[in-house]
Write a protein that holds these residues in place. Structure first.
Motif, PDB file in Angstrom:
ATOM      1  N   PRO A  24       0.808  -1.224   0.000  1.00 55.90           N
ATOM      2  CA  PRO A  24       0.000   0.000   0.000  1.00 55.90           C
ATOM      3  C   PRO A  24       0.841   1.273   0.000  1.00 55.90           C
ATOM      4  O   PRO A  24       0.461   2.266  -0.624  1.00 55.90           O
ATOM      5  N   VAL A  25       1.971   1.250   0.690  1.00 53.27           N
ATOM      6  CA  VAL A  25       2.815   2.444   0.758  1.00 53.27           C
ATOM      7  C   VAL A  25       3.316   2.829  -0.633  1.00 53.27           C
ATOM      8  O   VAL A  25       3.277   4.006  -1.022  1.00 53.27           O
ATOM      9  N   LYS A  26       3.760   1.848  -1.391  1.00 51.19           N
ATOM     10  CA  LYS A  26       4.223   2.105  -2.766  1.00 51.19           C
ATOM     11  C   LYS A  26       3.098   2.699  -3.601  1.00 51.19           C
ATOM     12  O   LYS A  26       3.320   3.626  -4.396  1.00 51.19           O
ATOM     13  N   LYS A  27       1.892   2.181  -3.427  1.00 51.65           N
ATOM     14  CA  LYS A  27       0.734   2.680  -4.170  1.00 51.65           C
ATOM     15  C   LYS A  27       0.473   4.142  -3.832  1.00 51.65           C
ATOM     16  O   LYS A  27       0.255   4.961  -4.737  1.00 51.65           O
ATOM     17  N   TRP A  28       0.501   4.491  -2.544  1.00 49.07           N
ATOM     18  CA  TRP A  28       0.254   5.871  -2.148  1.00 49.07           C
ATOM     19  C   TRP A  28       1.376   6.794  -2.613  1.00 49.07           C
ATOM     20  O   TRP A  28       1.137   7.957  -2.950  1.00 49.07           O
ATOM     21  N   GLU A  29       2.577   6.289  -2.658  1.00 46.78           N
ATOM     22  CA  GLU A  29       3.691   7.085  -3.179  1.00 46.78           C
ATOM     23  C   GLU A  29       3.502   7.371  -4.669  1.00 46.78           C
ATOM     24  O   GLU A  29       3.799   8.476  -5.152  1.00 46.78           O
ATOM     25  N   GLU A  30       2.979   6.378  -5.410  1.00 47.16           N
ATOM     26  CA  GLU A  30       2.697   6.571  -6.840  1.00 47.16           C
ATOM     27  C   GLU A  30       1.587   7.610  -7.036  1.00 47.16           C
ATOM     28  O   GLU A  30       1.658   8.459  -7.927  1.00 47.16           O
TER      29      GLU A  30
END
Length: 369
Positions: free
Chosen positions: A173-179
């Motif tokens: 999820p963190v990677k998704k929010w960073e994107e």
């Protein structure tokens, strides 16, 4: 919620949203014991990072009792323990888990306005410390039957909706929010490039604000979870025109419908609503700043498409805008102070347009730049 999802949820809140570090003082709040599974996992995660958690869980029904029996002196009283937390905490994680969303529907509106005015200094302190970087905070929710019923969903359906809206259904999820943050930053950079005015046009709506010298903020999960918006605080005396909010608007459990506001020189000069108009008038006249705009924002979370009765989600609806009456955000350059911050949401997918310095940048719920 599945226990593995709850653990993932807690880790995102602790490690990404507020970025807990060793020796931090972390205040964990929950509005009821319905959130116990998530509170426990957050508590555990904070301890594992070497920080110091303090848990505050409220008892359902206390707000109703307070507004029924509190006198003026009690409405204005701020307990020193809460004040210390706002001054000393390094991180705050607030988890909503309501059992009854209509608890305050029949509460005394005048008392509610007085209480909001009294807590204004605490709200301003939180915003000031956040701007300074001395306090990180996040607001999140845990699925309850009350939230599910308000959204016309089953508890299982609402849990799935929350998981998808927060992108907890993906492996990282963190990677998704960073994107998401990177995508939104393109729009923020455009808006922060010496722009002067923003104009919102739609059903019964044509309103213009000055954004000269104000900063747009990219929201990708660091204060609200879920997230998905970009916002600023417009110049305080600049709002001019009319805006119609077609979605139901809920503040402290009281719902108003079809609100139509007219502004001159930044201030609301006319208030109309099909339901609970008097409540809207009382809230927008609670103090000097409550009838001015504190925020203009564009919702970008396409996993949220319908009103659920929960502002944490509803203001992020992809294809919507929201305008908050009351307190502005210091980090944007906003100067308006108020005990009120009422986010009112408008659907822009039915012909809505946004112009910046007379350039059409957004149409039918989508950026076109």
């Amino acid at each position: 919620m599945d226990s593995n999802i709850v653990k993932k949820y807690a880790n995102v809140l602790v490690k990404y949203c507020v970025n807990v570090k060793k020796d931090d003082l972390v205040v964990i709040r929950a509005t009821s014991n319905e959130a116990t599974p998530l509170v426990k996992e957050v508590y555990k995660s904070v301890l594992e990072l070497g920080a110091n958690p303090v848990v505050r869980v409220s008892t359902d029904g206390l707000n109703e009792i307070f507004f029924k029996y509190a006198n003026d002196s009690q409405l204005e009283y701020i307990d020193p323990m809460t004040e210390i937390e706002y001054k000393k905490a390094d991180k705050m994680i607030s988890i909503g888990a309501p059992k009854n969303l209509k608890e305050m529907a029949r509460a005394d509106h005048n008392k509610m306005a007085k209480r909001s005015k009294a807590t204004k200094d605490l709200s301003n302190l939180l915003l000031k410390r956040s701007e300074e970087g001395t306090l990180n905070w996040v607001i999140a929710d845990y699925p309850t039957n009350a939230l599910a019923q308000e959204a016309n969903m089953s508890l299982e359906g609402y849990s799935e909706f929350l998981i998808n809206s927060c992108h907890l259904n993906v492996e990282d999820p963190v990677k998704k929010w960073e994107e998401i943050g990177k995508t939104q930053q393109k729009f923020v950079d455009y808006l922060n490039n010496n722009k002067s005015t923003i104009r919102l046009v739609g059903e019964k709506t044509d309103i213009t604000f000055s954004i000269k010298g104000r900063k747009w903020i990219n929201c990708c999960g660091l204060n609200n979870f879920p997230d998905g918006e970009i916002f600023t605080s417009p110049v305080e005396n600049s709002a001019s025109g009319t805006v119609y909010f077609d979605f139901p608007q809920i503040y402290r459990g009281v719902e108003a419908k079809n609100i139509l506001l007219t502004f001159e020189n930044g201030k609301v000069t006319s208030i109309k609503a099909d339901h609970n108009e008097e409540y809207v008038k009382k809230m927008l006249n609670m103090d000097e700043g409550s009838s001015f705009v504190g925020e203009v924002a564009i919702g970008t979370n396409d996993m949220i498409q319908d009103i659920t009765g929960n502002i944490l989600f509803d203001e992020k609806i992809g294809g919507s805008i929201h305008i908050a009456l009351g307190a502005s955000y210091p980090e944007t350059g906003g100067k308006n102070e108020s005990g009120l911050h009422w986010d009112m949401i408008k659907n822009m997918k039915n012909g809505g347009k946004i112009y910046v310095d007379d350039e059409l940048i957004y149409e039918n719920g989508k950026f076109i730049i």
